[in-house]
Motif scaffolding. Structure first.
Motif, PDB file in Angstrom:
ATOM      1  N   ALA A  45       2.021  -7.306  -7.884  1.00  0.00           N
ATOM      2  CA  ALA A  45       2.800  -6.011  -8.391  1.00  0.00           C
ATOM      3  C   ALA A  45       2.138  -5.434  -7.483  1.00  0.00           C
ATOM      4  N   SER A  46       1.212  -5.292  -6.889  1.00  0.00           N
ATOM      5  CA  SER A  46       1.480  -4.648  -5.309  1.00  0.00           C
ATOM      6  C   SER A  46       2.112  -4.531  -4.317  1.00  0.00           C
ATOM      7  N   GLU A  47       2.518  -6.114  -4.160  1.00  0.00           N
ATOM      8  CA  GLU A  47       3.384  -6.484  -3.339  1.00  0.00           C
ATOM      9  C   GLU A  47       4.921  -5.261  -3.401  1.00  0.00           C
ATOM     10  N   HIS A  48       5.068  -5.428  -4.247  1.00  0.00           N
ATOM     11  CA  HIS A  48       6.356  -3.970  -4.814  1.00  0.00           C
ATOM     12  C   HIS A  48       5.688  -2.672  -3.975  1.00  0.00           C
ATOM     13  N   GLY A  49       5.150  -2.410  -3.467  1.00  0.00           N
ATOM     14  CA  GLY A  49       4.556  -0.846  -3.566  1.00  0.00           C
ATOM     15  C   GLY A  49       3.319  -0.382  -4.122  1.00  0.00           C
ATOM     16  N   PRO A  50       3.030   0.390  -3.956  1.00  0.00           N
ATOM     17  CA  PRO A  50       1.646   1.196  -4.037  1.00  0.00           C
ATOM     18  C   PRO A  50       1.905   1.361  -6.345  1.00  0.00           C
ATOM     19  N   ILE A  51      -0.030   1.140  -5.886  1.00  0.00           N
ATOM     20  CA  ILE A  51       0.089   1.467  -7.920  1.00  0.00           C
ATOM     21  C   ILE A  51      -0.428   1.915  -7.944  1.00  0.00           C
ATOM     22  N   GLY A  52      -0.340   3.272  -9.318  1.00  0.00           N
ATOM     23  CA  GLY A  52      -0.453   4.246  -9.929  1.00  0.00           C
ATOM     24  C   GLY A  52      -2.170   4.021 -10.115  1.00  0.00           C
ATOM     25  N   TYR A  53      -3.241   4.759 -10.478  1.00  0.00           N
ATOM     26  CA  TYR A  53      -4.394   4.618 -10.855  1.00  0.00           C
ATOM     27  C   TYR A  53      -4.321   6.501 -11.722  1.00  0.00           C
ATOM     28  N   LEU A  54      -5.130   5.500 -13.097  1.00  0.00           N
ATOM     29  CA  LEU A  54      -4.609   6.478 -14.241  1.00  0.00           C
ATOM     30  C   LEU A  54      -6.454   6.539 -14.202  1.00  0.00           C
ATOM     31  N   ASP A  55      -7.519   7.445 -14.006  1.00  0.00           N
ATOM     32  CA  ASP A  55      -8.857   7.464 -14.340  1.00  0.00           C
ATOM     33  C   ASP A  55      -9.161   7.719 -15.933  1.00  0.00           C
ATOM     34  N   HIS A  56      -9.159   7.224 -16.766  1.00  0.00           N
ATOM     35  CA  HIS A  56      -9.521   7.445 -17.747  1.00  0.00           C
ATOM     36  C   HIS A  56      -9.379   6.726 -18.338  1.00  0.00           C
ATOM     37  N   GLU A  57     -10.601   7.158 -19.299  1.00  0.00           N
ATOM     38  CA  GLU A  57     -10.616   5.109 -20.688  1.00  0.00           C
ATOM     39  C   GLU A  57      -9.954   5.764 -21.165  1.00  0.00           C
ATOM     40  N   MET A  58      -8.911   4.036 -21.258  1.00  0.00           N
ATOM     41  CA  MET A  58      -7.512   3.858 -22.314  1.00  0.00           C
ATOM     42  C   MET A  58      -8.343   3.002 -23.123  1.00  0.00           C
TER      43      MET A  58
END
Length: 169
Positions: A45-58
């Motif tokens: 997936a990262s090959e298609h662009g940056p990965i968003g990251y939510l720094d929350h317990e989910m």
């Protein structure tokens, strides 16, 4: 935001990943038959662009000793990671070769220690050889004391081990 380099170094919590299905169309055969799924999927997936990251317990991630990953020994986990890095390096056309080889080298060093502590000299030697081959100068930066101590402990155990006499039943 995470890049492919970030994901190669450390995977994200598997239960909280989302991406568009269209991002990944064809999986390599090794991925479909391998033990690792979540982490290589993140790399794809990262090959298609940056990965968003939510720094929350989910989510809650349950670790059980009978799980597909945690049911493996430490050596099996490291060997699986090394194999995955080899295949990912080829899949990524060696664009991250230096980073991946550095990571493989670190895992091979740890494997050499594990095998030496277990007295499996053949595998310890093979892992130590690959450790040096992947990063020829790594041994100058790594405390060899740990490897030397593991070898010394195994030799001491061999000396202390009682040997059967020829006349014993």
């Amino acid at each position: 935001v995470l890049t492919t380099e970030d994901v190669l170094v450390s995977s994200l919590a598997a239960c909280s990943i989302m991406f568009r299905r269209a991002v990944i169309r064809n999986f390599p055969e090794w991925f479909l038959s391998g033990r690792l799924g979540d982490w290589p999927l993140q790399v794809f997936a990262s090959e298609h662009g940056p990965i968003g990251y939510l720094d929350h317990e989910m989510a809650v991630y349950r670790v059980t000793p009978s799980g597909a990953w945690h049911g493996l020994s430490s050596a099996q986990q490291l060997e699986t990671k090394v194999g995955a890095y080899d295949r990912l390096n080829e899949h990524l056309c060696f664009r991250y070769d230096r980073l991946i080889r550095d990571l493989i080298s670190q895992y091979c060093y740890r494997l050499a220690l594990l095998h030496a502590n277990d007295g499996d000299w053949r595998r310890a030697r093979a892992c130590a050889t690959r450790w040096v081959r992947e990063r020829p100068l790594a041994f100058l930066q790594t405390p060899l004391r740990q490897l030397r101590n593991a070898v010394g402990q195994q030799l001491a155990q061999r000396r202390r081990a009682p040997t059967a006499s020829k006349g014993a039943p």
